[in-house]
Design an enzyme around this catalytic site. Structure first.
Site, PDB file in Angstrom:
ATOM      1  CG  LEU A  20      -1.925   1.134   1.341  1.00  0.00           C
ATOM      2  CD1 LEU A  20      -3.168   0.668   2.103  1.00  0.00           C
ATOM      3  CD2 LEU A  20      -1.342   2.366   2.043  1.00  0.00           C
ATOM      4  CB  ILE A  21       2.192   3.392  -2.418  1.00  0.00           C
ATOM      5  CG1 ILE A  21       3.020   2.114  -2.616  1.00  0.00           C
ATOM      6  CG2 ILE A  21       3.076   4.624  -2.522  1.00  0.00           C
ATOM      7  CD1 ILE A  21       3.687   2.007  -3.983  1.00  0.00           C
ATOM      8  N   GLY A  23      -0.217   8.807  -1.232  1.00  0.00           N
ATOM      9  CA  GLY A  23       0.231   9.983  -1.975  1.00  0.00           C
ATOM     10  C   GLY A  23       0.714   9.664  -3.371  1.00  0.00           C
ATOM     11  CB  SER A  26       2.046  14.027  -8.883  1.00  0.00           C
ATOM     12  OG  SER A  26       2.147  14.649  -7.610  1.00  0.00           O
ATOM     13  N   GLY A  29       5.450   9.117  -5.292  1.00  0.00           N
ATOM     14  CA  GLY A  29       4.409   8.132  -5.016  1.00  0.00           C
ATOM     15  C   GLY A  29       3.904   7.475  -6.277  1.00  0.00           C
ATOM     16  CE1 TYR A 164       7.908  18.591   3.577  1.00  0.00           C
ATOM     17  CE2 TYR A 164      10.257  19.059   3.627  1.00  0.00           C
ATOM     18  CZ  TYR A 164       9.198  18.301   3.176  1.00  0.00           C
ATOM     19  OH  TYR A 164       9.434  17.244   2.337  1.00  0.00           O
TER      20      TYR A 164
END
Length: 292
Positions: A20-21, A23, A26, A29, A164
């Protein structure tokens, strides 16, 4: 919404590995989802908004691979639980998770609210924890892998990226601490550290930079210098998403993945500045030059 081609539990075999990935609309991902499917993984590619899956579907068709596209919002625990439970219901197993979903942010403390910082942490840190917590029981069952795409910004703090970098530092610290604990129950944990990547991620920061510079008051000159330096870096030296995704595939497939994997020589050199800088002066001197 699923597509372009959907495998079903009835046609799967116990030997088929499922990843399962998050994002995957684009960038890294998307590239990782295509690479994993091409390598024979049953690939569940998730997005917050499946209406943004056109590029992923097109890439899957062009590559001749099957991708199972599902909705997952990393900040919504119910959405995360539904996605993970759906994978188990349909396929009976989960062998790997790639935490890739995230959001960029440019700002500095005096010019933004603490609520802004919390929002960045919610997506980039707590979102990772939401997915990882839901997946861990199933990864224990398969002796699976928990892989998180962080950033060189999770190793070296960078000007105007305080929130961030704080989130990415938090992810790195959490996963570094979790790795031996998860390892004791058979789950491999590692982080992927990209540098500059030519991806929509930069555009997704959602800023009118000229307006932001004009509104930055005493920080205007420093912000302009930072923007000029950073734009130049992305134009001249950015890695492709596919290149960065190769490191995700390394983490998925090698027998004993390293905990920390940089995606390029530049990223290895850059993070190396921190790892040998015991008093912090080299890193602060380097990043200070970006705003001067």
């Amino acid at each position: 919404m699923k597509g372009p081609v959907m495998s079903t539990a009835s046609t799967s075999t116990a030997s088929t590995r499922t990843v399962l990935i998050t994002g995957t609309s684009s960038g890294i991902g998307l590239a990782a989802a295509i690479a994993a499917a091409g390598a024979g993984w049953r690939t569940v590619a998730t997005l917050r908004d499946t209406g943004r899956a056109d590029a992923l579907r097109k890439a899957a068709v062009e590559a001749g691979v099957e991708i199972d596209i599902r909705q997952l919002d990393v900040v919504d625990e119910a959405s995360v639980a539904a996605a993970v439970e759906g994978v188990i219901a349909d396929y009976g197993r989960l062998d790997a998770v790639v935490n890739n979903a995230g959001a960029g942010h440019v700002g500095t403390l005096e010019l933004e609210s603490v609520a802004d910082v919390r929002e960045v942490m919610e997506v980039n840190f707590f979102g990772v924890l939401n997915v990882s917590k839901a997946a861990l029981p199933h990864l224990r069952a398969t002796g699976g892998r928990l892989i998180t795409v962080t950033s060189v910004g999770g190793v070296i703090g960078q000007p105007f990226n305080e929130a961030y970098c704080a989130a990415k530092f938090a992810v790195e610290g959490y996963m570094e601490s979790l790795a031996p604990v998860a390892g004791a129950v058979g789950v491999s944990v590692c982080v992927i550290e990209p540098g500059a990547v030519a991806t929509e991620f930069v555009n997704n920061i959602g800023l009118d930079l000229e307006a932001r510079i004009a509104a930055a008051g005493p920080y205007s000159d420093a912000l302009r210098h930072y923007v000029e330096r950073t734009v130049g870096q992305f134009l001249n030296g950015a890695q492709t998403p596919a290149g960065a995704a190769e490191s995700v595939m390394e983490a998925l497939t090698v027998d004993r993945p390293a905990f920390r994997i940089q995606t390029s020589q530049w990223a290895r050199d850059f993070t190396g500045n921190k790892l040998v800088d015991q008093d912090g002066s080299a890193v602060v001197g380097m990043t200070g030059a970006w705003v001067a």
